[in-house]
Design a protein around this motif. Structure first.
Motif, PDB file in Angstrom:
ATOM      1  N   LEU A 194       0.848  -1.191   0.000  1.00  0.00           N
ATOM      2  CA  LEU A 194       0.000   0.000   0.000  1.00  0.00           C
ATOM      3  C   LEU A 194       0.880   1.236   0.000  1.00  0.00           C
ATOM      4  O   LEU A 194       1.953   1.240   0.606  1.00  0.00           O
ATOM      5  CB  LEU A 194      -0.888   0.021   1.247  1.00  0.00           C
ATOM      6  N   SER A 195       0.430   2.280  -0.653  1.00  0.00           N
ATOM      7  CA  SER A 195       1.178   3.544  -0.596  1.00  0.00           C
ATOM      8  C   SER A 195       0.202   4.695  -0.423  1.00  0.00           C
ATOM      9  O   SER A 195      -0.921   4.662  -0.932  1.00  0.00           O
ATOM     10  CB  SER A 195       2.020   3.743  -1.865  1.00  0.00           C
ATOM     11  N   GLY A 196       0.633   5.676   0.341  1.00  0.00           N
ATOM     12  CA  GLY A 196      -0.212   6.835   0.602  1.00  0.00           C
ATOM     13  C   GLY A 196       0.572   7.901   1.343  1.00  0.00           C
ATOM     14  O   GLY A 196       1.733   7.694   1.706  1.00  0.00           O
ATOM     15  N   THR A 197      -0.074   9.028   1.560  1.00  0.00           N
ATOM     16  CA  THR A 197       0.558  10.155   2.245  1.00  0.00           C
ATOM     17  C   THR A 197      -0.133  10.389   3.575  1.00  0.00           C
ATOM     18  O   THR A 197      -1.362  10.479   3.632  1.00  0.00           O
ATOM     19  CB  THR A 197       0.473  11.431   1.373  1.00  0.00           C
ATOM     20  N   CYS A 198       0.650  10.469   4.617  1.00  0.00           N
ATOM     21  CA  CYS A 198       0.121  10.615   5.975  1.00  0.00           C
ATOM     22  C   CYS A 198      -0.646  11.936   6.113  1.00  0.00           C
ATOM     23  O   CYS A 198      -0.217  12.971   5.603  1.00  0.00           O
ATOM     24  CB  CYS A 198       1.273  10.565   6.973  1.00  0.00           C
ATOM     25  N   THR A 199      -1.780  11.892   6.823  1.00  0.00           N
ATOM     26  CA  THR A 199      -2.558  13.107   7.089  1.00  0.00           C
ATOM     27  C   THR A 199      -2.544  13.495   8.571  1.00  0.00           C
ATOM     28  O   THR A 199      -2.743  14.646   8.908  1.00  0.00           O
ATOM     29  CB  THR A 199      -4.021  12.938   6.635  1.00  0.00           C
ATOM     30  N   ASP A 200      -2.353  12.524   9.444  1.00  0.00           N
ATOM     31  CA  ASP A 200      -2.283  12.768  10.884  1.00  0.00           C
ATOM     32  C   ASP A 200      -1.158  11.908  11.465  1.00  0.00           C
ATOM     33  O   ASP A 200      -0.954  10.786  11.012  1.00  0.00           O
ATOM     34  CB  ASP A 200      -3.608  12.392  11.578  1.00  0.00           C
ATOM     35  N   PRO A 201      -0.440  12.404  12.474  1.00  0.00           N
ATOM     36  CA  PRO A 201      -0.561  13.700  13.148  1.00  0.00           C
ATOM     37  C   PRO A 201       0.033  14.818  12.298  1.00  0.00           C
ATOM     38  O   PRO A 201       0.746  14.532  11.329  1.00  0.00           O
ATOM     39  CB  PRO A 201       0.264  13.476  14.431  1.00  0.00           C
ATOM     40  N   PRO A 202      -0.203  16.068  12.678  1.00  0.00           N
ATOM     41  CA  PRO A 202       0.295  17.199  11.880  1.00  0.00           C
ATOM     42  C   PRO A 202       1.816  17.191  11.681  1.00  0.00           C
ATOM     43  O   PRO A 202       2.302  17.628  10.638  1.00  0.00           O
ATOM     44  CB  PRO A 202      -0.139  18.425  12.693  1.00  0.00           C
ATOM     45  N   THR A 203       2.555  16.661  12.661  1.00  0.00           N
ATOM     46  CA  THR A 203       4.020  16.646  12.535  1.00  0.00           C
ATOM     47  C   THR A 203       4.500  15.705  11.441  1.00  0.00           C
ATOM     48  O   THR A 203       5.617  15.826  10.960  1.00  0.00           O
ATOM     49  CB  THR A 203       4.673  16.218  13.867  1.00  0.00           C
ATOM     50  N   ARG A 204       3.650  14.758  11.026  1.00  0.00           N
ATOM     51  CA  ARG A 204       4.035  13.811   9.978  1.00  0.00           C
ATOM     52  C   ARG A 204       3.190  13.984   8.717  1.00  0.00           C
ATOM     53  O   ARG A 204       3.349  13.235   7.760  1.00  0.00           O
ATOM     54  CB  ARG A 204       3.868  12.373  10.502  1.00  0.00           C
ATOM     55  N   ALA A 205       2.283  14.954   8.724  1.00  0.00           N
ATOM     56  CA  ALA A 205       1.401  15.181   7.576  1.00  0.00           C
ATOM     57  C   ALA A 205       2.223  15.513   6.337  1.00  0.00           C
ATOM     58  O   ALA A 205       3.203  16.257   6.402  1.00  0.00           O
ATOM     59  CB  ALA A 205       0.412  16.296   7.883  1.00  0.00           C
ATOM     60  N   GLY A 206       1.807  14.950   5.202  1.00  0.00           N
ATOM     61  CA  GLY A 206       2.483  15.220   3.933  1.00  0.00           C
ATOM     62  C   GLY A 206       3.637  14.274   3.651  1.00  0.00           C
ATOM     63  O   GLY A 206       4.225  14.332   2.566  1.00  0.00           O
ATOM     64  N   GLU A 207       3.957  13.384   4.581  1.00  0.00           N
ATOM     65  CA  GLU A 207       5.068  12.461   4.372  1.00  0.00           C
ATOM     66  C   GLU A 207       4.563  11.171   3.731  1.00  0.00           C
ATOM     67  O   GLU A 207       3.589  10.576   4.207  1.00  0.00           O
ATOM     68  CB  GLU A 207       5.773  12.168   5.702  1.00  0.00           C
ATOM     69  N   PRO A 208       5.215  10.715   2.632  1.00  0.00           N
ATOM     70  CA  PRO A 208       4.759   9.504   1.940  1.00  0.00           C
ATOM     71  C   PRO A 208       5.144   8.227   2.689  1.00  0.00           C
ATOM     72  O   PRO A 208       6.221   8.128   3.278  1.00  0.00           O
ATOM     73  CB  PRO A 208       5.471   9.583   0.588  1.00  0.00           C
ATOM     74  N   TYR A 209       4.250   7.236   2.653  1.00  0.00           N
ATOM     75  CA  TYR A 209       4.463   5.949   3.305  1.00  0.00           C
ATOM     76  C   TYR A 209       4.263   4.814   2.312  1.00  0.00           C
ATOM     77  O   TYR A 209       3.347   4.850   1.496  1.00  0.00           O
ATOM     78  CB  TYR A 209       3.466   5.748   4.456  1.00  0.00           C
ATOM     79  N   THR A 210       5.119   3.806   2.408  1.00  0.00           N
ATOM     80  CA  THR A 210       4.921   2.543   1.709  1.00  0.00           C
ATOM     81  C   THR A 210       4.727   1.484   2.781  1.00  0.00           C
ATOM     82  O   THR A 210       5.541   1.368   3.699  1.00  0.00           O
ATOM     83  CB  THR A 210       6.142   2.187   0.839  1.00  0.00           C
ATOM     84  N   ILE A 211       3.634   0.744   2.681  1.00  0.00           N
ATOM     85  CA  ILE A 211       3.305  -0.268   3.694  1.00  0.00           C
ATOM     86  C   ILE A 211       3.381  -1.636   3.040  1.00  0.00           C
ATOM     87  O   ILE A 211       2.614  -1.952   2.134  1.00  0.00           O
ATOM     88  CB  ILE A 211       1.900  -0.028   4.275  1.00  0.00           C
ATOM     89  N   MET A 212       4.351  -2.449   3.470  1.00  0.00           N
ATOM     90  CA  MET A 212       4.566  -3.780   2.914  1.00  0.00           C
ATOM     91  C   MET A 212       3.990  -4.812   3.880  1.00  0.00           C
ATOM     92  O   MET A 212       4.491  -4.974   4.997  1.00  0.00           O
ATOM     93  CB  MET A 212       6.063  -4.039   2.712  1.00  0.00           C
ATOM     94  N   LEU A 213       2.939  -5.491   3.460  1.00  0.00           N
ATOM     95  CA  LEU A 213       2.290  -6.491   4.299  1.00  0.00           C
ATOM     96  C   LEU A 213       2.505  -7.880   3.689  1.00  0.00           C
ATOM     97  O   LEU A 213       2.248  -8.082   2.508  1.00  0.00           O
ATOM     98  CB  LEU A 213       0.788  -6.203   4.408  1.00  0.00           C
ATOM     99  N   TYR A 214       2.989  -8.806   4.498  1.00  0.00           N
ATOM    100  CA  TYR A 214       3.258 -10.162   4.044  1.00  0.00           C
ATOM    101  C   TYR A 214       2.355 -11.128   4.808  1.00  0.00           C
ATOM    102  O   TYR A 214       2.330 -11.125   6.042  1.00  0.00           O
ATOM    103  CB  TYR A 214       4.729 -10.532   4.274  1.00  0.00           C
ATOM    104  N   GLY A 215       1.609 -11.939   4.083  1.00  0.00           N
ATOM    105  CA  GLY A 215       0.688 -12.873   4.719  1.00  0.00           C
ATOM    106  C   GLY A 215       1.278 -14.265   4.823  1.00  0.00           C
ATOM    107  O   GLY A 215       1.936 -14.737   3.897  1.00  0.00           O
ATOM    108  N   GLU A 216       1.047 -14.903   5.963  1.00  0.00           N
ATOM    109  CA  GLU A 216       1.507 -16.270   6.183  1.00  0.00           C
ATOM    110  C   GLU A 216       0.291 -17.171   6.386  1.00  0.00           C
ATOM    111  O   GLU A 216      -0.491 -16.970   7.311  1.00  0.00           O
ATOM    112  CB  GLU A 216       2.423 -16.334   7.406  1.00  0.00           C
TER     113      GLU A 216
END
Length: 198
Positions: free
Chosen positions: A59-81
């Motif tokens: 998943l990829s998206g841009t953080c909206t909360d908290p304000p100190t991290r708002a606007g920072e892009p995130y990549t979320i790698m989830l692995y299922g077992e």
């Protein structure tokens, strides 16, 4: 003369509650023979499945909360077992604390004894790219969680991921993720899940 404090300093945790709207995602799944049988025989566990199933969701998206991290892009790698092992296979009784002699530890409350438990292990790590405002989250989860997230992603509402991040020293990890197809109102519980509003 000042008195020296004895004992170890207790670790102090910093908690952050992140809301990340999902902008894009990629998913893949595979079934393969277990390669562990090709390794050193003494490291082979006969209880492991002969065929292993893997699911990966990015998943990829841009953080909206908290304000100190708002606007920072995130990549979320989830692995299922498909067959959870290690920390994912723990039961509450596995978290029962023991003393140095291996005896279970209990606490007293209103004249009765109750087991003392360790905190459940983290689900993954949160890492900031060096010199950049870009973050990556890694987590190994049970496959049904990823299936449920894919169902939400294929709906007609935007998916938001809520992450409760805990940091001690320079290490960050996430105790619990929470996908939701509703907009977070920013009110978070102690478990890191969002109270959602339409």
């Amino acid at each position: 003369m000042p008195v020296k404090k004895s004992g170890k300093k207790k670790k102090e945790f910093e908690h952050s509650f992140l809301t990340i709207p999902v902008d894009a995602y990629q998913a893949s799944t595979s079934a393969d023979p277990n390669s562990i049988v090709l390794g050193t025989p003494r490291f082979v566990d006969g209880e492991e499945p002969a065929i292993v199933f893997h699911t990966r969701l990015e998943l990829s998206g841009t953080c909206t909360d908290p304000p100190t991290r708002a606007g920072e892009p995130y990549t979320i790698m989830l692995y299922g077992e498909a067959f959870p092992t290690g920390d994912l296979a723990l039961k509450i009784q596995d978290l029962h604390q023991h003393d140095k002699a291996g005896h279970p530890i209990y606490r007293h409350y209103r004249g009765r004894q109750y087991p003392r438990y360790d905190e459940p292990p983290s689900l993954g790590l949160v890492e900031k790219a060096w010199g950049e405002r870009r973050w990556t989250i890694w987590a190994h989860l049970a496959t049904p969680f990823l299936h449920n997230a894919l169902i939400l992603l294929n709906g007609n509402k935007r998916l938001y991921v809520a992450v409760h991040e805990r940091k001690v020293g320079r290490t960050r990890w996430r105790p619990r993720p929470q996908p939701s197809d509703k907009r977070s109102c920013g009110s978070l519980t102690q478990f890191g899940c969002c109270n959602n509003a339409v």
